[in-house]
Write an enzyme that holds these catalytic residues in place. Structure first.
Site, PDB file in Angstrom:
ATOM      1  N   ASP A  45      -0.165  -2.304   3.174  1.00  0.00           N
ATOM      2  CA  ASP A  45      -1.169  -3.329   2.865  1.00  0.00           C
ATOM      3  C   ASP A  45      -0.879  -4.606   3.656  1.00  0.00           C
ATOM      4  O   ASP A  45      -1.798  -5.258   4.166  1.00  0.00           O
ATOM      5  CB  ASP A  45      -1.150  -3.656   1.364  1.00  0.00           C
ATOM      6  N   GLY A  59       2.763  -1.119  -0.435  1.00  0.00           N
ATOM      7  CA  GLY A  59       2.424  -2.520  -0.211  1.00  0.00           C
ATOM      8  C   GLY A  59       2.802  -3.019   1.166  1.00  0.00           C
ATOM      9  O   GLY A  59       2.203  -3.979   1.673  1.00  0.00           O
ATOM     10  N   ASP A  67      -4.457  -1.020  -4.155  1.00  0.00           N
ATOM     11  CA  ASP A  67      -5.362  -2.125  -4.499  1.00  0.00           C
ATOM     12  C   ASP A  67      -5.046  -3.444  -3.808  1.00  0.00           C
ATOM     13  O   ASP A  67      -5.566  -4.491  -4.199  1.00  0.00           O
ATOM     14  CB  ASP A  67      -5.380  -2.345  -6.017  1.00  0.00           C
ATOM     15  N   ILE A  95       5.829  -2.465  -3.279  1.00  0.00           N
ATOM     16  CA  ILE A  95       5.965  -3.404  -4.392  1.00  0.00           C
ATOM     17  C   ILE A  95       7.208  -3.066  -5.199  1.00  0.00           C
ATOM     18  O   ILE A  95       7.479  -1.890  -5.490  1.00  0.00           O
ATOM     19  CB  ILE A  95       4.720  -3.360  -5.300  1.00  0.00           C
ATOM     20  N   GLU A 139       0.620   5.201  -3.280  1.00  0.00           N
ATOM     21  CA  GLU A 139       0.049   4.876  -4.600  1.00  0.00           C
ATOM     22  C   GLU A 139      -0.501   6.087  -5.339  1.00  0.00           C
ATOM     23  O   GLU A 139      -0.360   6.195  -6.556  1.00  0.00           O
ATOM     24  CB  GLU A 139      -1.042   3.807  -4.431  1.00  0.00           C
TER      25      GLU A 139
END
Length: 289
Positions: free
Chosen positions: A142, A139, A170, A81, A162
């Protein structure tokens, strides 16, 4: 499905700011969605979180797309991110000095929106194949976890960063990866924040195959995607749907689900064509979408 093809194709022609969506081989029903911010190591910006679900939704409805490859420009797949950039949805609720409850709800909504953006990869009915090279961070992990199949080049590395940023991952890795690599391996990666190589990613099942170079990765994944695209689209999309549904229910419920699915879908012309082609010892020609 075919009725939405023209509008989806026209929408794709409008282009994207953070992605490049192309059909590399006009003879293959395969589209490539390429993360296209190499100067930023393809960090996921607010615009990227808006464009990924738009691209996946359009390809879901496009008859000419029967398989999707998710790749990236530049030396790295994704740096995670984007932090500190303009319009960062995570920073906004904290910077306003609002009531703590309002700030918490704003942050919660921002996280849910980003989760939905990556879940759009999973919701695309066409199989999405990740082709990972270089660094795949936070991310980015993810994102590939939401894909159906993952391949990488031998220079690829993966890390869930993270925990070192004092937050809990998340955007789906903690929820999807246990079913891909097992609880113990996810706990190891998520709690230590250690970086793993392509070889270890293959050993734990995060990727299905490691290619020697990015060029071989691109060629190999294109070949695999083309082979998938030439199979019955109804069977391919049905297999993805049943796999995803079965992941979240019991074996007994999954068997009931696929029985109901096939009770309707085994009436397809593709099944008759597959049987006829087998008897005639030729390659089947399946229906267009």
């Amino acid at each position: 499905m075919a009725s939405g093809g023209g509008s989806s194709d026209a929408e794709l022609q409008r282009g994207f700011k953070t992605l490049a969506v192309t059909r590399p081989d006009p003879a293959a029903a395969v589209y490539e969605v390429r993360l296209n911010r190499p100067a930023q190591r393809n960090a996921l910006s607010p615009e990227a979180f808006a464009e990924i679900p738009r691209a996946m939704s359009l390809l879901d409805r496009l008859p000419a797309a029967r398989a999707v490859v998710l790749s990236a420009s530049g030396p790295h797949f994704c740096a995670g991110i984007e932090l500190g950039g303009p319009g960062n949805p995570l920073a906004a609720p904290l910077a306003r000095g609002a009531d703590p409850a309002a700030a918490a709800e704003g942050l919660r909504r921002a996280i849910l929106d980003m989760q939905a953006a990556l879940t759009a990869v999973e919701l695309c009915r066409k199989p999405v194949i990740a082709a990972v090279h270089g660094a795949c961070v936070g991310g980015g992990v993810d994102l590939v976890a939401a894909c159906d199949i993952r391949y990488c080049s031998k220079d690829a590395t993966f890390v869930l960063k993270e925990v070192d940023m004092a937050i809990v991952a998340d955007l789906g890795a903690l929820q999807r990866l246990p079913g891909i690599v097992g609880y113990g391996n996810v706990a190891d990666l998520a709690l230590t924040g250690r970086r793993i190589t392509a070889l270890e990613a293959k050993e734990i099942g995060l990727v299905s195959r490691v290619f020697d170079s990015k060029q071989e990765l691109d060629a190999g994944v294109a070949k695999i995607a083309k082979e998938i695209s030439e199979k019955s689209a109804w069977a391919v999309m049905g297999t993805k749907a049943v796999l995803l549904r079965s992941r979240d229910i019991t074996v007994e419920q999954g068997l009931e689900h696929v029985a109901t699915w096939n009770a309707g879908m085994m009436k397809s012309n593709d099944l008759m064509e597959a049987i006829k082609a087998f008897v005639e010892k030729r390659k089947p020609v399946f229906s267009k979408l």
